[in-house]
Design a protein around this motif. Structure first.
Motif, PDB file in Angstrom:
ATOM      1  N   MET A   1       0.848  -1.202   0.000  1.00  0.00           N
ATOM      2  CA  MET A   1       0.000   0.000   0.000  1.00  0.00           C
ATOM      3  C   MET A   1       0.880   1.247   0.000  1.00  0.00           C
ATOM      4  N   LYS A   2       0.498   2.202  -0.803  1.00  0.00           N
ATOM      5  CA  LYS A   2       1.218   3.470  -0.807  1.00  0.00           C
ATOM      6  C   LYS A   2       0.986   4.210   0.499  1.00  0.00           C
ATOM      7  N   SER A   3       1.984   4.997   0.895  1.00  0.00           N
ATOM      8  CA  SER A   3       1.837   5.849   2.067  1.00  0.00           C
ATOM      9  C   SER A   3       0.921   7.016   1.701  1.00  0.00           C
ATOM     10  N   ILE A   4      -0.035   7.317   2.559  1.00  0.00           N
ATOM     11  CA  ILE A   4      -0.940   8.426   2.283  1.00  0.00           C
ATOM     12  C   ILE A   4      -0.980   9.373   3.472  1.00  0.00           C
ATOM     13  N   ASP A   5      -1.248  10.621   3.187  1.00  0.00           N
ATOM     14  CA  ASP A   5      -1.424  11.641   4.214  1.00  0.00           C
ATOM     15  C   ASP A   5      -2.916  11.889   4.340  1.00  0.00           C
ATOM     16  N   ILE A   6      -3.492  11.576   5.491  1.00  0.00           N
ATOM     17  CA  ILE A   6      -4.941  11.698   5.629  1.00  0.00           C
ATOM     18  C   ILE A   6      -5.413  13.139   5.500  1.00  0.00           C
ATOM     19  N   ASN A   7      -4.512  14.098   5.717  1.00  0.00           N
ATOM     20  CA  ASN A   7      -4.893  15.508   5.571  1.00  0.00           C
ATOM     21  C   ASN A   7      -5.229  15.865   4.124  1.00  0.00           C
ATOM     22  N   ASP A   8      -4.735  15.057   3.187  1.00  0.00           N
ATOM     23  CA  ASP A   8      -5.009  15.323   1.774  1.00  0.00           C
ATOM     24  C   ASP A   8      -6.484  15.149   1.432  1.00  0.00           C
ATOM     25  N   PRO A  21     -11.039  13.723  -7.125  1.00  0.00           N
ATOM     26  CA  PRO A  21     -11.042  12.392  -7.733  1.00  0.00           C
ATOM     27  C   PRO A  21     -12.062  11.452  -7.092  1.00  0.00           C
ATOM     28  N   THR A  22     -12.646  10.598  -7.916  1.00  0.00           N
ATOM     29  CA  THR A  22     -13.509   9.525  -7.415  1.00  0.00           C
ATOM     30  C   THR A  22     -12.747   8.205  -7.382  1.00  0.00           C
ATOM     31  N   GLN A  23     -11.532   8.229  -7.937  1.00  0.00           N
ATOM     32  CA  GLN A  23     -10.659   7.057  -7.908  1.00  0.00           C
ATOM     33  C   GLN A  23      -9.302   7.477  -7.375  1.00  0.00           C
ATOM     34  N   ILE A  24      -8.611   6.528  -6.755  1.00  0.00           N
ATOM     35  CA  ILE A  24      -7.283   6.797  -6.209  1.00  0.00           C
ATOM     36  C   ILE A  24      -6.423   5.557  -6.408  1.00  0.00           C
ATOM     37  N   ASP A  25      -5.140   5.774  -6.606  1.00  0.00           N
ATOM     38  CA  ASP A  25      -4.201   4.659  -6.762  1.00  0.00           C
ATOM     39  C   ASP A  25      -3.488   4.444  -5.433  1.00  0.00           C
ATOM     40  N   LEU A  26      -3.809   3.366  -4.768  1.00  0.00           N
ATOM     41  CA  LEU A  26      -3.154   3.048  -3.500  1.00  0.00           C
ATOM     42  C   LEU A  26      -2.012   2.056  -3.675  1.00  0.00           C
ATOM     43  N   GLY A  27      -1.726   1.738  -4.934  1.00  0.00           N
ATOM     44  CA  GLY A  27      -0.625   0.817  -5.193  1.00  0.00           C
ATOM     45  C   GLY A  27      -0.883  -0.582  -4.676  1.00  0.00           C
ATOM     46  N   ASP A 246     -15.154   5.111  -5.950  1.00  0.00           N
ATOM     47  CA  ASP A 246     -15.395   4.201  -7.064  1.00  0.00           C
ATOM     48  C   ASP A 246     -14.906   2.785  -6.752  1.00  0.00           C
ATOM     49  N   ASN A 247     -13.902   2.676  -5.895  1.00  0.00           N
ATOM     50  CA  ASN A 247     -13.424   1.379  -5.436  1.00  0.00           C
ATOM     51  C   ASN A 247     -13.832   1.247  -3.965  1.00  0.00           C
ATOM     52  N   LYS A 248     -14.790   0.365  -3.678  1.00  0.00           N
ATOM     53  CA  LYS A 248     -15.326   0.247  -2.321  1.00  0.00           C
ATOM     54  C   LYS A 248     -14.272  -0.159  -1.303  1.00  0.00           C
ATOM     55  N   LYS A 249     -13.401  -1.078  -1.677  1.00  0.00           N
ATOM     56  CA  LYS A 249     -12.406  -1.573  -0.723  1.00  0.00           C
ATOM     57  C   LYS A 249     -11.399  -0.491  -0.376  1.00  0.00           C
ATOM     58  N   TYR A 250     -11.036   0.328  -1.359  1.00  0.00           N
ATOM     59  CA  TYR A 250     -10.160   1.464  -1.085  1.00  0.00           C
ATOM     60  C   TYR A 250     -10.854   2.452  -0.141  1.00  0.00           C
ATOM     61  N   ALA A 251     -12.118   2.719  -0.416  1.00  0.00           N
ATOM     62  CA  ALA A 251     -12.866   3.683   0.395  1.00  0.00           C
ATOM     63  C   ALA A 251     -12.937   3.227   1.848  1.00  0.00           C
ATOM     64  N   ARG A 252     -13.193   1.949   2.064  1.00  0.00           N
ATOM     65  CA  ARG A 252     -13.277   1.423   3.437  1.00  0.00           C
ATOM     66  C   ARG A 252     -11.938   1.566   4.141  1.00  0.00           C
ATOM     67  N   TYR A 253     -10.869   1.242   3.430  1.00  0.00           N
ATOM     68  CA  TYR A 253      -9.533   1.363   4.011  1.00  0.00           C
ATOM     69  C   TYR A 253      -9.241   2.807   4.410  1.00  0.00           C
ATOM     70  N   LEU A 254      -9.565   3.754   3.532  1.00  0.00           N
ATOM     71  CA  LEU A 254      -9.280   5.163   3.802  1.00  0.00           C
ATOM     72  C   LEU A 254     -10.061   5.667   5.008  1.00  0.00           C
ATOM     73  N   VAL A 255     -11.350   5.329   5.086  1.00  0.00           N
ATOM     74  CA  VAL A 255     -12.161   5.774   6.216  1.00  0.00           C
ATOM     75  C   VAL A 255     -11.610   5.204   7.521  1.00  0.00           C
ATOM     76  N   ALA A 256     -11.273   3.924   7.518  1.00  0.00           N
ATOM     77  CA  ALA A 256     -10.738   3.297   8.730  1.00  0.00           C
ATOM     78  C   ALA A 256      -9.407   3.928   9.133  1.00  0.00           C
ATOM     79  N   LYS A 257      -8.560   4.182   8.164  1.00  0.00           N
ATOM     80  CA  LYS A 257      -7.240   4.774   8.450  1.00  0.00           C
ATOM     81  C   LYS A 257      -7.393   6.180   9.026  1.00  0.00           C
ATOM     82  N   ILE A 258      -8.274   6.973   8.428  1.00  0.00           N
ATOM     83  CA  ILE A 258      -8.492   8.331   8.926  1.00  0.00           C
ATOM     84  C   ILE A 258      -9.020   8.293  10.357  1.00  0.00           C
TER      85      ILE A 258
END
Length: 294
Positions: A1-8, A21-27, A246-258
């Protein structure tokens, strides 16, 4: 997984949803994102236990998004490890006759989480500046003073509601509620695909409503209303996070991480320590129970 800054993902007062964006590349593949969610989900559940024992804060998670944005499945996947006594989910539907006899925030206030618990709003108090703005005739059901027709619902009316919502949230924060507002940002094309899946799969047909098609025709109107609502109510105390959905699994990961990264900054949330008189007697209590006879 790419490193992300939740402030973004925090929305600014100048946010433009057309450029968000409605899509994101998390690698990572969707399968890898699903796996990456598991340890964060477990850590969140552990933190929830401390919150419950500490009993001085509550957490309010607000989920908004267009139909099929993935709110239900996100709740299921992100919060599945929580102790059921510490989390309450509420979905707000069309106001009842009794609810319409009160101010528009009343039914939401009644469902706020008590200290020590998580409350999840699946659709929220923001419906009062979203669906009612797209369909201003719904406001007439509230039987408000000086509002006798749609013509009476001026721009000042909506500005007042934004100010009221900000004041409502500010008061909650000042009294110990930690507010997280997530807009699941879905593309129109992806919504089309998800609606088609509901229609093509018999086991998903029950999720479909003809109203979904009618509301989809108002897509641009909804996007404009979401954008202004987010611009006017993303505050330091209760910021909006725009989540590519647009990618549900990415969205869930981002919400949980934040959630986890923000919540763990509250270092005062700890399990309470036992009073000295009880702590000193622990070994005696253990011995008494272990040698108990029937």
């Amino acid at each position: 997984m790419k490193s992300i800054d939740i402030n973004d993902f925090i929305a600014s007062e100048n946010v433009n949803l057309k450029n968000a964006p409605t899509q994101i590349d998390l690698g990572a593949t969707s399968k890898e994102a699903k796996q990456a969610l598991k340890p964060i989900r477990k850590n969140l559940a552990t933190w929830q236990d401390k919150l419950y024992a500490h009993g001085k804060y509550s957490v309010l998670v607000c989920l908004q998004g267009m139909d099929t944005a993935g709110k239900d499945s996100l709740i299921r996947e992100v919060f599945q490890g929580f102790n059921s006594r510490g989390v309450v989910v509420h979905s707000f539907k069309t106001p009842s006759k009794n609810e319409l006899k009160h101010d528009y925030l009343w039914r939401h206030y009644k469902r706020l989480p008590e200290r020590g618990k998580f409350g999840i709003f699946n659709r929220t108090h923001y419906e009062n500046v979203l669906v009612t703005r797209v369909h201003p005739e719904y406001i007439l059901n509230e039987n408000l003073p000086q509002i006798n027709s749609v013509k009476d619902i001026t721009p000042k009316f909506w500005e007042k509601r934004f100010a009221e919502i900000n004041a409502f949230e500010q008061a909650l924060v000042q009294n110990g509620t930690l507010i997280f507002k997530f807009f699941l940002h879905l593309s129109k094309e992806e919504q089309k695909n998800r609606l088609l899946r509901r229609l093509h799969k018999p086991e998903k047909n029950w999720k479909f409503s003809s109203g979904d098609i009618e509301e989809r025709k108002l897509w641009d109107n909804y996007q404009d209303c979401y954008q202004e609502a987010i611009q006017k109510t993303s505050t330091p105390a209760a910021p909006w996070y725009i989540i590519p959905a647009d990618n549900k699994k990415y969205a869930r990961y981002l919400v949980a991480k934040i959630l986890f990264e923000r919540l763990t900054t509250f270092k005062d949330v700890k399990e309470p320590t036992l009073p000295p008189d009880i702590k000193d007697e622990l070994s005696n209590y253990i011995q008494e129970l272990e040698h108990e006879t029937n």
